[in-house]
Design a protein around this motif. Structure first.
Motif, PDB file in Angstrom:
ATOM      1  N   SER A  42      -3.437  16.681 -16.089  1.00 26.67           N
ATOM      2  CA  SER A  42      -2.420  17.433 -15.358  1.00 26.67           C
ATOM      3  C   SER A  42      -1.010  16.965 -15.682  1.00 26.67           C
ATOM      4  CB  SER A  42      -2.675  17.299 -13.850  1.00 26.67           C
ATOM      5  OG  SER A  42      -3.946  17.800 -13.509  1.00 26.67           O
TER       6      SER A  42
ATOM      7  N   VAL B 136      -7.612   9.593  -6.413  1.00 21.87           N
ATOM      8  CA  VAL B 136      -7.963  10.978  -6.723  1.00 21.87           C
ATOM      9  C   VAL B 136      -9.385  11.234  -6.237  1.00 21.87           C
ATOM     10  CG1 VAL B 136      -8.884  10.499  -9.031  1.00 21.87           C
ATOM     11  CG2 VAL B 136      -7.940  12.744  -8.530  1.00 21.87           C
TER      12      VAL B 136
ATOM     13  N   THR C 109      -5.912  10.968 -15.531  1.00 18.78           N
ATOM     14  CA  THR C 109      -4.849  11.486 -14.683  1.00 18.78           C
ATOM     15  C   THR C 109      -4.163  10.365 -13.906  1.00 18.78           C
ATOM     16  OG1 THR C 109      -5.935  13.635 -14.460  1.00 18.78           O
ATOM     17  CG2 THR C 109      -4.358  13.037 -12.757  1.00 18.78           C
TER      18      THR C 109
ATOM     19  N   HIS D 198       0.806  20.735 -11.214  1.00 15.91           N
ATOM     20  CA  HIS D 198       0.115  21.199 -10.015  1.00 15.91           C
ATOM     21  C   HIS D 198      -1.400  21.136 -10.246  1.00 15.91           C
ATOM     22  CE1 HIS D 198      -1.205  23.870  -6.766  1.00 15.91           C
ATOM     23  NE2 HIS D 198      -0.035  23.645  -6.207  1.00 15.91           N
ATOM     24  N   PRO D 199      -2.161  20.608  -9.275  1.00 14.98           N
ATOM     25  CA  PRO D 199      -3.612  20.457  -9.487  1.00 14.98           C
ATOM     26  C   PRO D 199      -4.322  21.765  -9.821  1.00 14.98           C
ATOM     27  CG  PRO D 199      -2.902  19.236  -7.552  1.00 14.98           C
ATOM     28  CD  PRO D 199      -1.735  20.049  -7.995  1.00 14.98           C
ATOM     29  N   GLU D 200      -3.818  22.883  -9.334  1.00 17.86           N
ATOM     30  CA  GLU D 200      -4.495  24.151  -9.547  1.00 17.86           C
ATOM     31  C   GLU D 200      -3.957  24.911 -10.754  1.00 17.86           C
ATOM     32  OE1 GLU D 200      -7.147  25.653  -8.158  1.00 17.86           O
ATOM     33  OE2 GLU D 200      -7.444  23.720  -7.188  1.00 17.86           O
TER      34      GLU D 200
END
Length: 561
Positions: free
Chosen positions: A49, A204, A242, A270-272
């Motif tokens: 990410s 995480v 990450t 952004h994670p998504e």
């Protein structure tokens, strides 16, 4: 029945001992093994990410003039014993990405392992004992550990079933989440002390899940049973990468005193982001995805309109060049990785914090969620002739569009040893320069001194190849190398200039004879950078970057007793 037993017995005897198996009968099967053992998908770059955030930090370090720093790293142990990953190698890769243009960090690779001896370690030990090699002491080192791995911190499970005389069914669903944490610190190597406040502690979540359906029944005297299931398990390797990249951005940003948080607020972090991009990619037809990438390549300068629809040799070459510049495996094919890198700059957040596409809409594509957010900073994709775009999914009237001139490549030439103010050097003071290309290409650099003499600096005897990757600084001279090969040292007062020219193709055979002299040899008939640029533009299309400075007489310092 006896005949059947006799035939069966004869067949078994033939298979077990009466005859040998002949591998030649399996030739069609065996000949396919060398191809069947190959992977069925193309390899892709390992990304996380925060890959784009590393590039952002590299630019930030360069703008802040962070000096070259030697750095090392300890092994990153796993206290839990449940995360078998090479975290130290991930640190080395991240440091390399952080230093592509800035040259801020150079990793000192020296590891002593008495058990796992390798060729480099043995040779290093031999040369050190004979005083034939000298290791440079790092200024900083990274320390840390995978501090914990809490497995199945939260879990949800459920089962349900039915039973009847001739039919039984069952359904199960399980979800669980684990937590992995990474601690990173930065220490001063000279004193082996950790710097207070320069640390990072991040966690995480890793999720797993499965669900299944079982059905069993009886039809007459026969029973029938089948089951189906699906599951997922997020990998610990990608999670640790990450955490490593996020931790390095944080500790090095604190150490350099730069606003590192600006790089962590990118949409791509952004994670998504990746999942949403994948959903959009899967929703589109192949021809729609290809059309969007074509428009992005035009905006980046890799294609010139008008662009033919469908895959073509020109488009395949442009895709390969784009992939090389973006660190993608250069296949020349249209895949998700290429699609995502080409369109990531055309994604933003709406007022509700949701990821939305900006300027992707085209009449006839059936896309209705193209609302452009009021606070969007992402640009809209350029319109190609016959392909007008829309906002909010509303068709727009075809307009008379002109083919926009493609963006020319950019050549960023900098003086690295001048922090601020006017560039001025004394006679005998060394000058350090760097050049960076926005697109991969062929690079030529020349120096004009105070006397009007022009010499070629690049390519030279040490760097004979003029092919330069995108977004990777070429240092002249390479002050991070123990043998830079040359120095730039003004000898006369006056104005001096340095000019670099970049092209898509090799221009040396097309240049006039005076420009094809040996490096660092005065070029006859050329006294200004403008004359160089004129001759290069006659040979082909080039991008130009220049920088200049003044040389003043050396000031004498008197010491009175």
């Amino acid at each position: 029945m006896r005949r059947f037993v006799f035939v069966l017995g004869s067949t078994l005897a033939l298979l077990t001992g009466c005859a040998n198996l002949d591998a030649r009968r399996d030739l069609p099967l065996l000949s396919s093994v060398p191809t069947e053992n190959r992977p069925v998908v193309r390899p892709v770059r390992s990304v996380s990410s925060f890959s784009e955030s590393l590039v952002c930090m590299d630019r930030m370090f360069r703008d802040a003039r962070v000096p070259p720093t030697l750095i090392a790293s300890k092994q990153i142990p796993d206290a839990s014993g449940k995360v078998p990953v090479a975290a130290k190698e991930m640190i080395v890769t991240a440091l390399s990405q952080l230093s592509r243009t800035s040259g801020a960090f150079r990793y000192v690779d020296y590891e002593i392992d008495l058990v796992k001896q390798d060729t480099v370690q043995n040779l290093t030990t031999l040369l050190l004992n004979n005083n034939q090699i000298q290791l440079q002491r790092p200024a900083l080192y990274v320390s840390g550990a995978i501090s914990f791995f809490d497995q199945s911190v939260a879990s949800r499970s459920g089962e349900v079933g039915t039973s009847a005389s001739r039919l039984e069914t069952g359904y199960s669903r399980n979800r669980s989440a684990s937590l992995v944490g990474l601690e990173l610190h930065l220490g001063e190597f000279r004193s082996r002390t950790l710097i207070p406040g320069i640390d990072s502690a991040n966690e995480v979540v890793i999720g797993t899940g499965n669900e299944g359906l079982d059905v069993a029944g009886r039809i007459g005297r026969y029973g029938v049973q089948f089951n189906v299931g699906r599951d997922y398990a997020q990998g610990t390797g990608a999670a640790v990468r990450t955490l490593v990249e996020l931790g390095l951005i944080e500790v090095l940003g604190k150490w350099a005193r730069v606003p590192y948080w600006q790089c962590l607020s990118l949409d791509q972090a952004h994670p998504e982001f990746q999942r949403q991009m994948r959903d959009w990619f899967d929703e589109q037809k192949p021809e729609e995805s290809l059309a969007l990438v074509q428009r992005a390549l035009v905006a980046e300068g890799y294609l010139q309109p008008p662009v033919a629809t469908g895959m073509s040799p020109v488009l395949k070459t442009a895709l390969a060049r784009f992939q090389v510049d973006r660190g993608i495996t250069p296949s020349g094919d249209m895949n998700f990785e290429t699609w995502e890198r080409a369109l990531r700059n055309y994604v933003s957040f709406d007022d509700k914090g949701l990821l939305v596409r900006v300027g992707w809409g085209r009449p006839g594509l059936g896309q209705t969620d193209m609302a452009k957010p009021a606070n969007a900073e992402a640009p809209a994709l350029p319109e190609l002739p016959g392909q007008p775009s829309g906002v909010d999914g509303k068709p727009v009237e075809p307009a008379v569009t002109t083919a926009a001139a493609p963006l020319t490549r950019q050549v960023d030439v900098r003086i690295e040893n001048v922090l601020r103010g006017t560039s001025q050097f004394e006679v005998g003071e060394q000058v350090f320069l760097s050049a960076t290309l926005s697109h991969a290409g062929f690079l030529y650099c020349f120096l004009q001194d105070a006397t009007g003499t022009v010499v070629r600096v690049l390519p030279n005897n040490q760097h004979r190849s003029v092919m330069v990757p995108a977004r990777q600084a070429v240092r002249m001279p390479d002050w991070m190398s123990p043998n830079p090969g040359f120095i730039i040292e003004p000898s006369d007062p006056g104005a001096e200039a340095f000019v670099c020219l970049a092209s898509d193709v090799e221009l040396t055979p097309k240049l006039p004879e005076p420009l094809r002299v040996a490096p660092f040899t005065p070029i006859q008939g050329i006294q200004t950078p403008d004359q160089l640029v004129t001759l290069f533009k006659q040979a082909g299309e080039v991008a130009v970057g220049t920088v200049s400075w003044r040389v003043v007489p050396r000031t004498s310092v008197q010491v009175k007793r």
